[in-house]
Design an enzyme around this catalytic site. Structure first.
Site, PDB file in Angstrom:
ATOM      1  N   ILE A   1      79.260  86.885 126.264  1.00  0.00           N
ATOM      2  CA  ILE A   1      78.448  87.991 126.215  1.00  0.00           C
ATOM      3  C   ILE A   1      77.968  87.675 124.719  1.00  0.00           C
ATOM      4  CG2 ILE A   1      78.346  90.268 126.550  1.00  0.00           C
ATOM      5  CD1 ILE A   1      80.106  89.290 128.766  1.00  0.00           C
TER       6      ILE A   1
ATOM      7  N   SER B   1      86.559  85.905 121.024  1.00  0.00           N
ATOM      8  CA  SER B   1      85.630  86.028 121.770  1.00  0.00           C
ATOM      9  C   SER B   1      85.055  87.108 120.456  1.00  0.00           C
ATOM     10  CB  SER B   1      85.530  86.804 123.210  1.00  0.00           C
ATOM     11  OG  SER B   1      85.837  86.774 124.025  1.00  0.00           O
ATOM     12  N   THR B   2      84.122  85.997 119.579  1.00  0.00           N
ATOM     13  CA  THR B   2      83.746  86.133 118.153  1.00  0.00           C
ATOM     14  C   THR B   2      83.251  87.734 118.500  1.00  0.00           C
ATOM     15  OG1 THR B   2      81.851  84.927 118.276  1.00  0.00           O
ATOM     16  CG2 THR B   2      83.629  84.144 117.256  1.00  0.00           C
ATOM     17  N   CYS B   3      82.441  87.668 119.438  1.00  0.00           N
ATOM     18  CA  CYS B   3      81.274  89.429 119.495  1.00  0.00           C
ATOM     19  C   CYS B   3      82.586  90.828 119.686  1.00  0.00           C
ATOM     20  CB  CYS B   3      80.454  89.183 121.165  1.00  0.00           C
ATOM     21  SG  CYS B   3      81.369  88.814 122.628  1.00  0.00           S
ATOM     22  N   PHE B   4      83.562  90.987 120.017  1.00  0.00           N
ATOM     23  CA  PHE B   4      84.820  91.625 119.716  1.00  0.00           C
ATOM     24  C   PHE B   4      85.623  91.122 118.912  1.00  0.00           C
ATOM     25  CE2 PHE B   4      83.565  91.303 124.666  1.00  0.00           C
ATOM     26  CZ  PHE B   4      82.711  92.578 124.555  1.00  0.00           C
TER      27      PHE B   4
END
Length: 1040
Positions: A697, A1006-1009
């Site tokens: 996501i 999870s790079t987005c987090f």
């Protein structure tokens, strides 16, 4: 005519008789007819009187014509009569002939007048024949007064004719010589044969006659005639007056002044009409005439303010400038007088320049005229002088030439910069590897300079009201006035003032000695005083800043850092600290807000010098760490004032943002100051090598990764959108990017992407060439910018070759260079002309400096102009240029690429959050930190950081600013089975209880987090191997 008139009268008489014989009709009719008859008779009488007058006038005119004709014939006969030894024309016959000619003289008699003058001069040349000498009549009791009147008239007619003659016409030139010879002969007795021998006793009386003649000529406008003649002959690129003619004119112009014993009235006329002729001293210098100590007399005459003002008002700007040039050259030629009268000389020049300055305008308008030296000028400009302006400029150049500077600044230049024994350099506070070259530079510079002289620092001790200080201040005011008045040759003045290597250091030494403590405090006090003394001290500081800025701008890196021309490195550090504090206090104490006129100009001078030093330091460090920061400036207070719209805070941000400490939370506030929220959220989905959508996501992390990947592609030199510099492999637009059809659109797109990254605080590993970043920041439009200084960041070898031309001692023409650049473009040799027609123009010693700058400008600007413009257009569509104004070139590189420093694991560990049962003392976590610090190298640590955050570099301000914070979560299952933490999973993670051995699974992220998902491995070696494999695979969510 008389016959016709009598017939008319007879006819009227007949009609009158008929009237009385006719029957009378009425009384009124009779009266009307009587009145008409009277009027007719009156008219007849008027006609008779008019006829008589006309006849008289005609008779007189005819008589006059006959008389003139007769006189002209007599004059012509006189001049045409053969002249033999026994019948030489004697003085009396010449006198009578002259009286006749003057009686009937008209413009058409110029030829006869010429013959008369030649006869008079010939009579004066006769040997031992007193009756022949024309001047002998002056001794005749009956003829003295008529003769004196006659010679005055003859000489004035000659003057009138001189005004209309053109020296560049051969025939006119002969006549000029004739009439000038007449004037020279009869305004001085030195050539008169009558006073030789026994006639010496007559000299005083005859001298008074000459003075009487000169007085008459002066009253009629003699000096105006000489001025017109001189201007016609000299106000041109090539003078048309011969040496003899020029000598005669100057001799004539001096005679009345000498006769009047240099009276103020005659000195005034001489200054207005003779000394204002363009470059007359240059032309006279070839002849070396007797000057009668004129310079001293001029200087003292002009030292009275009302007299100097009167001269300037009479002359107006154009001619005042010519007078100025002549006085300066006289000063150059009379060094002794200049030295003795230096104070008055400086005051006179300052007053005249100040007068001109009142009319110098910054821009064109309906009220201004263009002047080649003064620029836009609001007084009438005499365009007839333009042709001679190069000569006038050459005269003015003596003012900033070595000879005059040495004389005027003798008090400053005589100062000894004492030598001292070398001592060890002070330790530098920074120990980082990046600063080692700077430390070595300081060491080398100190060793080189310390053995030569003391490092100049403010010490104080010299009274500002002393005669020496006052003199130096007034000289600085003179040069500062010249800089602001002679706008079109400002650079010439600055170059001249910086020619002597020791002038500026000694002027700085002089400034350091002023006042009780020296330096800053004194000048800050001057800002709050409006006294003349304060203004002069500030003018000294202003001149020092303007000249020093110009010097450092034209010096290359070798001259500044290695040869240390003029200033030692330690002195530049001291000076920059002084300037930084001065500008800061002007802004923060509210002085700049209300500054105008001289104070505003002072600020711009000091700020300009400061920024040149700062930008030089940004390019190549010479100052210690935190040198530019103001430790007394509280960022919290600054940002409060910015939010309230306080003027001083805005000015600080506008002019010296470098004083704000970036390494604190103030920087974060600064970064978030702009209110424009860009530009929306970009959603990205990756497709892996198998053509399958990657899981994940996008919470900005995937976009960050996308940004890094796309930027890596477009900046790859193989694509030929960007090239790398030689040596340090930094990126700049490729001059041959046009092989891509849409290359400019690509550059604009790349600019937008990079702007988006900077705006979002995403760091990307793109090392730009500093000259290219300077253009992105708009520095190349600054008056402080120098192309040649930026060239090493493009090609250091090319820079060395160019600067070697500057130092070449022989004839540069022997190198066979032209004002062009040959380039190999995809196998073909292309010649680029640096200026129109450049390939046929050889590089010479005169134009080699221009060649160097033109070449540097071509390589860094002209070749990539379109590409750079497109990139900047895209970048600025996201980033407001005003935001960038706060940063230097290296700081912008850090904004783009993050810190070059290694990853600080302690900082990362300090700001890590744990989930799923992990905690800082958990053995897997202890293993992880130990592996990162001991087993992984710097590159692997960077790969790890990229794996979990999508960026290989740490945030600019440390991991405290990583949003969201870095976190590690203990996971038991693969990502597609993961439903989040439960009480059971957390407990199992905490107590290291495994459902099954996770040795086959890899860590994921999870790079987005900014989240690392770590299985609960049983061995440290398994963790190390799995983590190393995972970070090297360059894939995202689906690893497990």
């Amino acid at each position: 005519h008389l016959y016709l008139i009598s017939l008319s009268l007879c006819g009227q008489g007949c009609q009158s008789g008929t009237m009385f014989s006719a029957p009378q009709s009425s009384k009124s009719e009779f009266l009307d007819k009587a009145r008409q008859a009277r009027e007719e008779r009156k008219g007849v009488k008027e006609k008779e009187r008019a006829a008589v007058l006309i006849q008289a006038m005609i008779r007189r005119f005819l008589c006059h014509c006959r008389l003139q004709k007769q006189i002209r014939k007599e004059v012509d006969d006189y001049f045409q009569a053969p002249e033999t030894g026994s019948s030489k024309r004697n003085a009396l016959s010449i006198f009578k002939t002259a009286r006749k000619l003057l009686f009937i003289y008209r413009p058409e008699d110029k030829m006869r007048f010429e013959k008369l003058c030649r006869s008079i001069l010939a009579s004066m040349e006769a040997e031992n024949e007193p009756k022949v000498w024309y001047v002998s009549l002056a001794l005749s009791k009956d003829l003295t007064i008529p003769w004196l009147k006659q010679i005055k008239d003859v000489l004035w007619i000659g003057c009138q004719l001189l005004k209309k003659l053109k020296p560049d016409i051969l025939q006119d030139n002969k006549l000029i010589t004739l009439y000038l010879t007449m004037l020279v002969t009869f305004t001085d007795t030195s050539t008169w044969r009558i006073v030789r021998g026994k006639g010496e006793a007559l000299r005083p009386a005859l001298t008074r006659i000459c003075e009487n003649i000169m007085g008459h000529l002066n009253q009629k406008g003699f000096y105006s005639v000489l001025q017109i003649l001189l201007t016609n002959g000299l106000a041109r690129s090539k003078p048309s007056l011969s040496k003899g003619t020029l000598t005669a004119i100057f001799t004539l112009s001096l005679r009345p002044v000498i006769a009047a014993h240099f009276s103020e009235n005659l000195l005034r006329l001489f200054l207005i009409h003779i000394m204002s002729v363009p470059a007359i001293v240059s032309h006279l210098n070839v002849l070396t005439p007797e000057t009668h100590d004129l310079l001293r007399k001029f200087i003292l005459f002009l030292s009275r303010e009302e007299q100097c003002s009167d001269i300037c008002v009479c002359l107006e700007g154009s001619h005042t400038l010519c007078l100025l040039g002549n006085l300066i050259q006289l000063g150059y030629l009379n060094e002794k007088v200049l030295e003795e009268e230096a104070n008055h000389f400086v005051k006179d020049l300052t007053d005249m320049l100040s007068y001109c300055q009142r009319y110098v305008s910054q821009k064109k308008s309906n009220l201004t005229h263009w002047h080649p030296v003064l620029g836009w000028f609001s007084q009438t400009v005499d365009y007839g002088l333009n042709e001679s302006m190069p000569l006038v400029t050459k005269q003015l150049q003596h003012l900033w030439g070595v000879c005059v500077i040495r004389t005027l600044f003798s008090d400053v230049l005589s100062k000894k910069l004492e030598s001292q024994e070398p001592t060890p350099p002070p330790p530098q506070p920074s120990t980082s590897q990046n600063n080692l070259p700077v430390k070595n530079l300081f060491k080398r510079a100190f060793q080189k300079s310390a053995s030569v002289r003391n490092i100049l620092k403010p010490v104080g001790g010299k009274r500002v009201d002393s005669a020496e200080v006052q003199k130096v201040c007034s000289i600085c005011v003179l040069y500062q006035t010249a800089l602001s008045t002679l706008t079109q040759i400002r650079l010439q003045i600055l170059t001249g003032l910086t020619h002597l290597d020791d002038l500026l250091p000694k002027l700085w030494a002089f400034i350091c000695e002023l006042g009780p403590q020296g330096g800053l405090k004194l000048f800050m006090e001057c800002l709050n005083n409006d006294t003349e003394e304060s203004k002069q001290l500030l003018a000294m500081l202003m001149l020092f800043c303007d000249c020093s800025r110009h010097l450092i701008t034209i010096l290359d890196d070798i001259e500044v850092y290695e040869e240390q021309t003029s200033f030692k490195i330690e002195e530049l550090i001291t000076i920059s600290s002084f300037l930084n504090t001065f500008v800061y206090k002007m802004i923060w104490d509210g002085i700049l807000e209300n500054a105008k006129g001289e104070k505003l100009e002072l600020f711009h001078s000091v700020h300009g010098w400061l920024m040149v030093l700062y930008e030089r330091d940004c390019r190549r460090r010479f100052t210690p760490d935190d040198h530019w920061l103001r430790k007394d400036l509280k960022p919290s207070l600054l940002f409060q004032e910015l939010e309230k719209g306080k003027k001083r805070a805005q000015l600080l941000l506008q002019y010296i943002p470098h004083v704000i400490p970036h390494k604190n939370d103030g920087y974060d506030q600064l970064r978030r100051l702009p209110a424009n929220s860009i530009k929306g959220v970009i959603r990205v989905k990756f497709v892996n090598d198998l053509g399958v959508d990657e899981a994940g996501i996008d919470q900005d992390g995937v976009f960050k990764e996308f940004l890094e990947e796309i930027i890596k592609k477009v900046f790859n030199p193989a694509l030929n959108l960007f090239k790398t510099t030689s040596g340090n492999e930094r990126l700049y637009p490729s001059p041959t990017s046009y092989i891509h059809e849409n290359h400019l659109q690509l550059f604009e797109f790349v600019g937008k992407m990079l702007g988006k990254a900077v705006y979002e605080g995403i760091v990307v590993d793109v090392p730009f060439a500093s000259f290219f970043l300077s253009q992105v920041l708009g520095h190349h439009h600054s008056s402080f910018y120098s192309s040649i200084d930026e060239l090493p960041s493009l090609d250091s070898e090319f820079y060395k070759n160019l600067t070697s031309i500057k130092r070449y001692d022989g004839d540069v023409g022997d190198l066979g260079l032209t004002l062009s650049y040959d380039e190999d473009v995809m196998g073909q040799l292309v010649c680029h002309e640096l200026i129109p027609g450049g390939k046929t123009m050889p590089v010479t010693n005169e134009n080699k400096i221009s060649y160097i700058h033109l070449m540097a400008h071509f390589r860094m600007h002209t070749q990539i102009k379109e590409q750079t413009a497109a990139f900047i257009r895209g970048f600025r569509s996201i980033i407001n240029p005003e935001w960038l104004h706060m940063f230097s070139t290296p700081e912008v590189q850090r904004l783009v690429s993050g810190d070059n420093a290694e990853i600080d694991l302690d900082d990362l560990k300090k700001h890590t959050v744990y989930y799923g049962g992990f905690h800082s003392s958990h053995r897997v976590i202890i293993w992880l930190w130990d592996i990162l610090s001991s087993d992984f190298n710097a590159d692997e640590r960077a790969m790890f950081l990229k794996f979990v955050t999508s960026c290989s570099r740490p945030p600019l301000l440390g991991f405290a600013y990583l949003k969201p914070p870095f976190s590690i979560r203990c996971v038991e299952v693969s990502d597609d089975q993961d439903t989040g933490d439960t009480l059971g999973s957390v407990l199992r993670g905490f107590f290291t209880i495994r459902k099954k051995e996770p040795g086959g699974r890899l860590p994921t992220s999870s790079t987005c987090f900014n989240l690392l998902k770590l299985p609960n491995y049983s061995k440290k070696s398994i963790l190390r191997d799995k983590l190393r494999y995972a970070i090297s695979m360059n894939t995202g969510f689906e690893l497990s």
